[in-house]
Design an enzyme around this catalytic site. Structure first.
Site, PDB file in Angstrom:
ATOM      1  N   GLU A  99       0.809  -1.214   0.000  1.00 50.81           N
ATOM      2  CA  GLU A  99       0.000   0.000   0.000  1.00 50.81           C
ATOM      3  C   GLU A  99       0.848   1.273   0.000  1.00 50.81           C
ATOM      4  O   GLU A  99       0.442   2.300  -0.518  1.00 50.81           O
ATOM      5  CB  GLU A  99      -0.921   0.013   1.233  1.00 50.81           C
ATOM      6  CG  GLU A  99      -2.024  -1.033   1.208  1.00 50.81           C
ATOM      7  CD  GLU A  99      -3.047  -0.760   0.129  1.00 50.81           C
ATOM      8  OE1 GLU A  99      -3.259   0.418  -0.219  1.00 50.81           O
ATOM      9  OE2 GLU A  99      -3.624  -1.725  -0.388  1.00 50.81           O
ATOM     10  N   HIS A 100       2.038   1.203   0.581  1.00 51.57           N
ATOM     11  CA  HIS A 100       2.827   2.427   0.795  1.00 51.57           C
ATOM     12  C   HIS A 100       3.628   2.811  -0.443  1.00 51.57           C
ATOM     13  O   HIS A 100       4.209   1.940  -1.115  1.00 51.57           O
ATOM     14  CB  HIS A 100       3.779   2.236   1.981  1.00 51.57           C
ATOM     15  CG  HIS A 100       4.244   3.508   2.598  1.00 51.57           C
ATOM     16  ND1 HIS A 100       5.192   4.320   2.004  1.00 51.57           N
ATOM     17  CD2 HIS A 100       3.883   4.133   3.748  1.00 51.57           C
ATOM     18  CE1 HIS A 100       5.395   5.372   2.769  1.00 51.57           C
ATOM     19  NE2 HIS A 100       4.619   5.290   3.830  1.00 51.57           N
ATOM     20  N   PRO A 101       3.706   4.091  -0.782  1.00 60.85           N
ATOM     21  CA  PRO A 101       4.566   4.521  -1.888  1.00 60.85           C
ATOM     22  C   PRO A 101       6.012   4.110  -1.628  1.00 60.85           C
ATOM     23  O   PRO A 101       6.492   4.165  -0.501  1.00 60.85           O
ATOM     24  CB  PRO A 101       4.436   6.045  -1.884  1.00 60.85           C
ATOM     25  CG  PRO A 101       3.187   6.337  -1.128  1.00 60.85           C
ATOM     26  CD  PRO A 101       3.023   5.235  -0.143  1.00 60.85           C
TER      27      PRO A 101
END
Length: 526
Positions: A99-101
């Site tokens: 989910e995290h960039p």
């Protein structure tokens, strides 16, 4: 700072009394599901003696881990370089999903000054580490936050825009994507890395009782500073599928400017607008003690609370005394022939003592029936003086560290023309910081003096002499800090900066002298 000692080597003396040189590093790696990989990264970070792993966080949804290591700067730096090598070996961004960039296997590497080390020194450390990462592993490295050479790159979101896949396409042709170090081509599996120096950051997540990520993103937009929200807050909205919840993920870059409780309150209010409640929140990694103390003080509505009321803090104070009292130890170090701690540190200490006397007067005024009419104002002054004392105590250490940075700059090589230019620039930057530090002391001491003047007028008259004594100390702190600023100004190439410092010091001193006369008149008429 004592300029006439500038060329002197302080040897191995710990700056600022008993302060050790400690840097923290909080590398974020793009792996949060394979424990054996995170174990290997943690082992590499602490391979060098003098570096200690303080915390490790794994997030499967973000597929990311955050490791916190601290210790002697060089040991931490060497461990970070080893860990990046391990990340190159074990993490393949072509197969990474989360989910995290992210833009790199070793995604973000921030260095944080903890004690005995200045921000300038942290910047220099981060630049050296960035250069070595690029040279050893052929990874493009971008400097960000305080280390950024391009203003826009102070913002990590700007550096990481497009993530691994987008940067892979643009870095070859877009001049704005040119890295500070390394090739104009991402590493095939490890991507790119951001390295920098920053102040302490709190990673703080709030879980919503809804799986609707659109709500989380709308709340994040309302909260983050770049969209008109809270200063010092960065925020994104995510869907956490395994929890069936949406998450507002925040980075609080200055917990004193925007406290944790203020960010939490705004998330709650924004969530209510969408008919959603907050389920829970979490802190990722470590958090400064004062950040949680502020939350307790705010939500419990504590009156006249001090961190010295915390049992563990008081025990630490008592157990840290080993024969010689801390005051005797500090005075003995000032008396030694070593240049630190010097006049700037002593100025800050004097201001802290002045603020402490004001706190004492406030404590002798609060809660007494005869002073009910000024209770609210005295409580506010008490809180202001407490904050000032804590800041001045930090400046005692910071002044010594900033002076050492000047000494280190003077030791840089000067054989070639390029070396001479680099040395001159390093001395200029270090001296600038060593000037800004006592200037901050002067500002805070001025605020203490103003608070003490009011305390002398409305506080318990039985403690008037204590308020007056505190005012004299605050004035002495301001003047001593002014002298430490002035001694540095002649050599600055940036004359506008030098004159601005001189004017501000003059104005602070003039206003302070007037306040001190008022207090003296009160005392003489007592």
């Amino acid at each position: 700072m004592r300029r006439h000692h500038q060329e002197r080597d302080p040897g191995h003396k710990q700056v600022g009394g008993s302060v050790k040189r400690i840097v923290e590093c909080v590398p974020n790696f793009s792996e949060g599901r394979r424990r054996e990989v995170v174990d290997a990264l943690a082992a590499a970070l602490t391979l060098q003696p003098g570096a200690v792993l303080l915390d490790r966080e794994m997030d499967p949804a973000h597929n990311r881990c955050v490791l916190t290591v601290a210790g002697e700067p060089e040991a931490v730096a060497r461990g970070v370089i080893e860990a990046v090598g391990k990340a190159v070996e074990l993490i393949d961004l072509r197969e990474h999903r989360g989910e995290h960039p992210r833009m790199g296997a070793a995604d973000v590497i921030p260095f944080v000054p903890i004690s005995g080390i200045t921000m300038l020194e942290c910047v220099e450390l981060s630049v050296r580490v960035a250069q070595q990462i690029a040279e050893l592993y052929s990874i493009p490295v971008f400097l960000y936050e305080q280390s950024a050479r391009i203003p826009a790159r102070q913002d990590l979101a700007y550096v990481r825009k497009g993530e691994f896949e987008g940067i892979r396409e643009e870095i070859r042709t877009n001049p704005e994507r040119k890295p500070d170090f390394g090739p104009c081509e991402v590493h095939p599996s490890a991507g790119a890395t951001a390295v920098g120096a920053r102040f302490p950051l709190i990673a703080y997540n709030v879980y919503l009782n809804t799986p609707d990520v659109k709500v989380a993103r709308a709340i994040a937009k309302a909260v983050r500073h770049s969209s008109g929200g809270l200063r010092y807050v960065k925020a994104l909205g995510f869907e956490i599928k395994e929890r069936n919840q949406a998450q507002v993920s925040m980075n609080l870059t200055n917990f004193e400017g925007t406290p944790v409780f203020r960010a939490f309150d705004l998330v709650c209010r924004e969530a209510a607008r969408y008919g959603v409640s907050v389920g829970s929140s979490e802190i990722v990694g470590l958090v400064p003690h004062n950040a949680l103390t502020a939350c307790a003080e705010y939500y419990l509505r504590l009156e006249n609370f001090s961190s010295r009321q915390v049992l563990e803090n008081r025990l630490s104070e008592g157990l840290s005394q080993d024969g010689l009292s801390s005051s005797e130890e500090f005075v003995a170090k000032v008396a030694s022939p070593d240049p630190v701690p010097g006049g700037g540190s002593v100025a800050a200490l004097a201001g802290g003592l002045g603020a402490a006397l004001g706190e004492m007067v406030a404590g002798l005024t609060e809660g007494k029936k005869k002073f009910e009419s000024v209770e609210g104002r005295v409580t506010k002054l008490h809180a202001d003086l407490t904050r000032a004392r804590e800041e001045l105590c930090r400046l005692v250490e910071e002044d010594a560290a900033s002076y050492k940075a000047v000494i280190d700059a003077t030791k840089l090589p000067k054989e070639t023309g390029a070396q001479k230019l680099a040395r001159e620039e390093a001395i200029e930057q270090a001296t600038r910081h060593a000037t800004e530090t006592p200037l901050r002391t002067a500002r805070v001491a001025s605020g203490v003096l103003f608070s003490l003047e009011e305390m002398a007028r409305i506080g318990n008259p039985n403690a008037l002499s204590d308020a007056a004594a505190g005012a004299q100390l605050a004035y002495a702190a301001l003047k001593a800090a002014q002298y430490n600023v002035l001694i540095n100004l002649a050599g600055f190439k940036d004359r506008a900066f030098a004159e601005a410092c001189r004017r501000e010091c003059d104005e602070l001193a003039q206003r302070a002298a007037e306040r001190l006369r008022h207090i003296d008149q009160l005392m003489m008429g007592a």
